[in-house]
Design an enzyme around this catalytic site. Structure first.
Site, PDB file in Angstrom:
ATOM      1  N   LYS A 161      16.201  53.863  82.098  1.00  0.00           N
ATOM      2  CA  LYS A 161      16.376  53.294  83.429  1.00  0.00           C
ATOM      3  C   LYS A 161      16.131  54.359  84.498  1.00  0.00           C
ATOM      4  O   LYS A 161      16.623  55.493  84.398  1.00  0.00           O
ATOM      5  CB  LYS A 161      17.792  52.723  83.576  1.00  0.00           C
ATOM      6  CG  LYS A 161      18.077  51.527  82.689  1.00  0.00           C
ATOM      7  CD  LYS A 161      17.307  50.300  83.116  1.00  0.00           C
ATOM      8  CE  LYS A 161      17.727  49.072  82.330  1.00  0.00           C
ATOM      9  NZ  LYS A 161      17.040  47.838  82.800  1.00  0.00           N
ATOM     10  N   ASP A 189      12.039  51.650  83.086  1.00  0.00           N
ATOM     11  CA  ASP A 189      12.365  50.415  83.792  1.00  0.00           C
ATOM     12  C   ASP A 189      12.989  50.778  85.128  1.00  0.00           C
ATOM     13  O   ASP A 189      14.099  51.309  85.188  1.00  0.00           O
ATOM     14  CB  ASP A 189      13.331  49.568  82.963  1.00  0.00           C
ATOM     15  CG  ASP A 189      13.608  48.208  83.606  1.00  0.00           C
ATOM     16  OD1 ASP A 189      13.042  47.913  84.673  1.00  0.00           O
ATOM     17  OD2 ASP A 189      14.394  47.438  83.028  1.00  0.00           O
ATOM     18  N   GLU A 215       8.200  49.303  83.628  1.00  0.00           N
ATOM     19  CA  GLU A 215       8.623  47.917  83.825  1.00  0.00           C
ATOM     20  C   GLU A 215       9.139  47.698  85.244  1.00  0.00           C
ATOM     21  O   GLU A 215       9.927  48.491  85.757  1.00  0.00           O
ATOM     22  CB  GLU A 215       9.725  47.609  82.803  1.00  0.00           C
ATOM     23  CG  GLU A 215      10.185  46.179  82.737  1.00  0.00           C
ATOM     24  CD  GLU A 215      11.226  45.986  81.640  1.00  0.00           C
ATOM     25  OE1 GLU A 215      12.020  45.038  81.757  1.00  0.00           O
ATOM     26  OE2 GLU A 215      11.239  46.786  80.678  1.00  0.00           O
ATOM     27  N   ASP A 240       8.885  42.105  84.802  1.00  0.00           N
ATOM     28  CA  ASP A 240      10.128  41.548  84.259  1.00  0.00           C
ATOM     29  C   ASP A 240      10.687  40.549  85.260  1.00  0.00           C
ATOM     30  O   ASP A 240      10.461  39.352  85.154  1.00  0.00           O
ATOM     31  CB  ASP A 240      11.132  42.663  83.957  1.00  0.00           C
ATOM     32  CG  ASP A 240      12.447  42.122  83.374  1.00  0.00           C
ATOM     33  OD1 ASP A 240      12.565  40.903  83.160  1.00  0.00           O
ATOM     34  OD2 ASP A 240      13.365  42.920  83.141  1.00  0.00           O
ATOM     35  N   LYS A 264      12.668  37.091  79.146  1.00  0.00           N
ATOM     36  CA  LYS A 264      14.093  37.016  78.829  1.00  0.00           C
ATOM     37  C   LYS A 264      14.516  35.556  78.842  1.00  0.00           C
ATOM     38  O   LYS A 264      14.236  34.830  79.806  1.00  0.00           O
ATOM     39  CB  LYS A 264      14.923  37.820  79.832  1.00  0.00           C
ATOM     40  CG  LYS A 264      14.732  39.321  79.695  1.00  0.00           C
ATOM     41  CD  LYS A 264      15.519  40.088  80.733  1.00  0.00           C
ATOM     42  CE  LYS A 264      15.316  41.595  80.553  1.00  0.00           C
ATOM     43  NZ  LYS A 264      15.768  42.364  81.717  1.00  0.00           N
TER      44      LYS A 264
END
Length: 366
Positions: A161, A189, A215, A240, A264
């Site tokens: 992250k 991400d 991402e 995403d 997701k």
């Protein structure tokens, strides 16, 4: 076969430690587990895990939406997956987390009725899927130590992250690369943390440390910005939060705005819509990854892993949410082999045999 009842069970348990991303901090697994019951004695299990930082939903609203769906779905054959989703979409335009819970349970029932594991019912490409392991935002040294520990335990892809500030993001990625060595993939991400021009600049600098992909570098609504970053980045870019459903997927691939798409189930509303996204992306030559919400307990992870194993255009997985819990609230489902491989049950459906009700607050959705 007809749906006779839908029961909900609320789960709220702390993560083993808080999880920091660019959008905020997540401290708990908050999820609604559902049982869809039928007149033929088959029960399907599903899960809706609202993530307020991503979907804007909460536990109470998700349960309320499931109650609404219950009113409309009693008497419907759960194997009629097109009809089930049409009913839910007419009842509520949004509520993807609640839709995912019911949709997963109905897929579980349909696969059980067919006498097939869900991964085979969905396509049967493989019976397992490899996941990465995610490192939340912290001090560079702490993130590097965690990444090294994950690699020592068997993971060979680390998702990191970032998205807070340039200097510290670079220090984080540098420390992780030095800690894990050259043989481990690192994917980043940013959770919408950068502007388009900022993203292009920082990605170029981060790629000194051999990045697999980045991402969601920019805000979810900024399709033009995402396209700009993809066009100007030597590192592949993945959508995403910019891809909620098949309509978003169609726009992203039509405009060549990204290189990959992360799906997701809690964003798109379940397996039914996720399969549409995969098909659209495959037709455009765009590979997919299956992700999960930190708030998920494992039932939805089992469903996502089943889809990921089933379809060849799903080439990556970020399905590590269940590793953040000391104990899962259900029996059965997937098993873990070699640390990073989620191996799916050969039992019909999801392979879930029951819930650990002592962990749940249970009540009928009515």
């Amino acid at each position: 076969m007809k749906i006779t009842d839908i029961k909900t069970h609320l789960l709220q348990v702390p993560l083993m430690e808080p999880f920091h991303i660019a959008l905020g901090v997540i401290t708990d697994v908050t999820s609604v587990l559902v049982e869809v019951q039928t007149d033929e004695g088959i029960t399907g299990y599903g899960e809706g895990a609202p993530g307020v930082l991503i979907t804007g939903e909460n536990l109470e609203g998700t349960e309320a939406s499931i109650r609404l769906f219950r009113e409309k779905l009693i008497g419907t054959d759960p194997r009629d997956l097109e009809k089930v989703n049409a009913i839910m979409n007419r009842a509520s335009y949004q509520a993807p987390t609640a839709k995912a819970a019911v949709d997963i349970a109905c897929h579980d029932i349909a696969a059980q009725a067919a006498g097939m594991p869900l991964y085979r019912f969905l396509g049967g490409m493989d019976k397992e899927i490899e996941t990465d392991m995610t490192v939340g935002i912290a001090e560079p040294e702490k993130m590097a130590a965690k990444a090294k520990l994950h690699v020592e335990h068997g993971f060979n892809v680390i998702k990191t992250k970032v998205g807070i500030d340039t200097a510290t993001d670079i220090a984080r990625v540098k420390a992780i690369r030095e800690a894990v060595g050259s043989g481990v993939k690192i994917r980043l991400d940013a959770n919408q943390g950068w502007s388009p021009k900022q993203a292009v600049e920082i990605i170029a600098r981060l790629n000194e440390y051999d990045i697999e992909l980045v991402e969601q570098p920019v805000p979810r609504f900024n399709f033009e910005g995402l396209k700009y970053v993809t066009a100007h980045s030597s590192v592949p870019i993945m959508a995403d939060e910019s891809c909620w459903d098949s309509k978003d997927a169609l726009r992203l691939v039509s405009e060549r705005a990204v290189d990959y798409v992360n799906i997701k189930l809690m964003k798109c509303g379940g397996l039914y819509e996720a399969r549409k996204i995969v098909s659209i992306c495959e037709a455009a030559g765009v590979e997919c990854m299956l992700g999960c919400m930190v708030e998920e307990s494992g039932i939805a992870v089992t469903a996502a892993a089943s889809l990921g194993a089933a379809l060849k255009n799903i080439t990556r997985a970020d399905l590590d949410a269940s590793f953040s819990l000391a104990k899962l609230p259900f029996e059965g489902g997937f098993t873990v082999e070699d640390t990073r491989h989620l191996v799916l049950s050969q039992a019909p459906g999801l392979g879930i045999t029951g819930l650990r009700r002592e962990m749940l607050t249970s009540r009928e959705a009515k």
